[in-house]
Design a protein around this motif. Structure first.
Motif, PDB file in Angstrom:
ATOM      1  N   PRO A   8      -6.506   5.995  -0.531  1.00 52.33           N
ATOM      2  CA  PRO A   8      -7.006   5.081   0.452  1.00 52.33           C
ATOM      3  C   PRO A   8      -7.286   3.824  -0.268  1.00 52.33           C
ATOM      4  O   PRO A   8      -7.282   2.650   0.509  1.00 52.33           O
ATOM      5  CB  PRO A   8      -8.222   5.806   1.092  1.00 52.33           C
ATOM      6  N   ALA A   9      -8.220   3.726  -1.130  1.00 49.14           N
ATOM      7  CA  ALA A   9      -8.505   2.444  -1.895  1.00 49.14           C
ATOM      8  C   ALA A   9      -7.391   1.629  -2.412  1.00 49.14           C
ATOM      9  O   ALA A   9      -7.447   0.464  -2.452  1.00 49.14           O
ATOM     10  CB  ALA A   9      -9.569   2.917  -3.114  1.00 49.14           C
ATOM     11  N   ASP A  10      -6.209   2.270  -2.749  1.00 51.68           N
ATOM     12  CA  ASP A  10      -5.030   1.903  -3.175  1.00 51.68           C
ATOM     13  C   ASP A  10      -4.642   0.802  -1.886  1.00 51.68           C
ATOM     14  O   ASP A  10      -3.959  -0.222  -1.899  1.00 51.68           O
ATOM     15  CB  ASP A  10      -4.059   2.610  -3.692  1.00 51.68           C
ATOM     16  N   PHE A  11      -4.466   1.733  -0.758  1.00 49.37           N
ATOM     17  CA  PHE A  11      -3.844   1.052   0.685  1.00 49.37           C
ATOM     18  C   PHE A  11      -4.928  -0.074   0.893  1.00 49.37           C
ATOM     19  O   PHE A  11      -4.276  -1.351   1.413  1.00 49.37           O
ATOM     20  CB  PHE A  11      -4.043   1.770   1.585  1.00 49.37           C
ATOM     21  N   GLU A  12      -6.218  -0.161   0.569  1.00 48.97           N
ATOM     22  CA  GLU A  12      -7.211  -1.286   0.885  1.00 48.97           C
ATOM     23  C   GLU A  12      -6.798  -2.311  -0.180  1.00 48.97           C
ATOM     24  O   GLU A  12      -6.721  -3.533   0.199  1.00 48.97           O
ATOM     25  CB  GLU A  12      -8.448  -0.875   0.705  1.00 48.97           C
ATOM     26  N   SER A  13      -6.442  -2.156  -1.256  1.00 45.34           N
ATOM     27  CA  SER A  13      -6.033  -3.178  -2.279  1.00 45.34           C
ATOM     28  C   SER A  13      -4.893  -4.010  -1.730  1.00 45.34           C
ATOM     29  O   SER A  13      -4.832  -5.072  -1.811  1.00 45.34           O
ATOM     30  CB  SER A  13      -5.880  -2.643  -3.397  1.00 45.34           C
ATOM     31  N   GLU A  15      -3.406  -4.216   1.300  1.00 49.64           N
ATOM     32  CA  GLU A  15      -4.094  -5.178   2.524  1.00 49.64           C
ATOM     33  C   GLU A  15      -4.949  -6.167   2.135  1.00 49.64           C
ATOM     34  O   GLU A  15      -4.595  -7.209   2.722  1.00 49.64           O
ATOM     35  CB  GLU A  15      -4.974  -4.056   3.336  1.00 49.64           C
ATOM     36  N   ASP A  16      -5.793  -6.187   1.194  1.00 50.08           N
ATOM     37  CA  ASP A  16      -6.547  -7.280   0.687  1.00 50.08           C
ATOM     38  C   ASP A  16      -5.568  -8.265   0.007  1.00 50.08           C
ATOM     39  O   ASP A  16      -5.690  -9.462   0.391  1.00 50.08           O
ATOM     40  CB  ASP A  16      -7.542  -6.894  -0.230  1.00 50.08           C
ATOM     41  N   ASN A  29       0.455  -7.242   6.782  1.00 51.58           N
ATOM     42  CA  ASN A  29      -0.041  -6.144   6.874  1.00 51.58           C
ATOM     43  C   ASN A  29       0.420  -4.850   6.354  1.00 51.58           C
ATOM     44  O   ASN A  29       1.606  -4.885   6.124  1.00 51.58           O
ATOM     45  CB  ASN A  29      -0.936  -5.778   8.200  1.00 51.58           C
ATOM     46  N   LEU A  30      -0.356  -3.749   6.172  1.00 48.49           N
ATOM     47  CA  LEU A  30       0.192  -2.564   5.556  1.00 48.49           C
ATOM     48  C   LEU A  30       1.162  -1.864   6.471  1.00 48.49           C
ATOM     49  O   LEU A  30       2.281  -1.325   5.962  1.00 48.49           O
ATOM     50  CB  LEU A  30      -1.000  -1.604   5.291  1.00 48.49           C
ATOM     51  N   ARG A  98       3.436   4.329   9.053  1.00 54.92           N
ATOM     52  CA  ARG A  98       2.025   3.752   9.078  1.00 54.92           C
ATOM     53  C   ARG A  98       1.605   2.810  10.316  1.00 54.92           C
ATOM     54  O   ARG A  98       1.631   1.797   9.931  1.00 54.92           O
ATOM     55  CB  ARG A  98       1.537   3.215   7.893  1.00 54.92           C
ATOM     56  N   GLU A 100      -0.244   1.174  13.559  1.00 55.56           N
ATOM     57  CA  GLU A 100      -1.338   0.970  14.013  1.00 55.56           C
ATOM     58  C   GLU A 100      -1.683   1.588  15.173  1.00 55.56           C
ATOM     59  O   GLU A 100      -0.837   2.014  16.086  1.00 55.56           O
ATOM     60  CB  GLU A 100      -1.608  -0.709  14.255  1.00 55.56           C
TER      61      GLU A 100
END
Length: 184
Positions: A8-13, A15-16, A29-30, A98, A100
């Motif tokens: 999950p932290a990788d996906f957040e990176s 997205e950022d 977006n992702l 993935r 939304e």
């Protein structure tokens, strides 16, 4: 290393970074990136990173803050794309896009527009030739949704029909992957 699924932290990176460097011409977006990669790994031929990476940014690479930031983003992208490729090749029935999620009139609603838009972008970068009728019909199930505007859902949205169309997207993506895989 390049075949480990993302955390999950990788996906957040990811997205950022997409938010930090994205614009109207880039993947934003992702969900869109996930669809983009699903089409790329389903393409009739392997697409080189020199083609698919700049296309994320609308053809022009960002002015990266650092080389490490660029490398980290590329590594995460490659890992995610490899995870999608593995999923489609090894257990296609388990493939999950993935999409939304939102709420519409107090009901959960799946939004697939961004994923589908990414998929169509990936098919274009993959230079897909004209498809036979059966496969063209599968691609139409995806492209229809890419043309929808989910930013402002109409009050009279037929939720049942919408969900029915969305539920046809993953099987269509699997069928297109299988078709091109058999041709390689």
């Amino acid at each position: 290393m390049h075949d480990q699924p993302l955390a999950p932290a990788d996906f957040e990176s990811i997205e950022d970074i997409l938010l930090k460097y994205g614009d109207d011409h880039s993947v934003l977006n992702l969900a869109e990136l996930d669809g983009y990669f699903a089409a790329l790994v389903s393409s009739p031929a392997q697409v080189d990173v020199a083609e698919w990476f700049p296309a994320i940014w609308g053809g022009q690479n960002p002015d990266w803050e650092s080389a490490d930031e660029a490398k980290q983003f590329i590594d995460l992208c490659v890992r995610h794309m490899n995870a999608i490729a593995t999923q489609l090749a090894v257990n296609a029935q388990g493939f999950k896009a993935r999409f939304e999620e939102t709420e519409h009139q107090n009901q959960p609603l799946t939004l697939a527009e961004e994923w589908c838009f990414g998929y169509i972008r990936g098919a274009a970068v993959g230079n897909w030739p004209q498809l036979p009728a059966e496969q063209a019909e599968q691609l139409e199930k995806i492209s229809w949704c890419a043309e929808q505007d989910n930013f402002e859902l109409p009050a009279d949205l037929d939720v049942g029909l919408h969900q029915q169309r969305v539920s046809a997207i993953e099987p269509a993506a699997r069928a297109l992957h299988d078709y091109w895989l058999a041709k390689r």
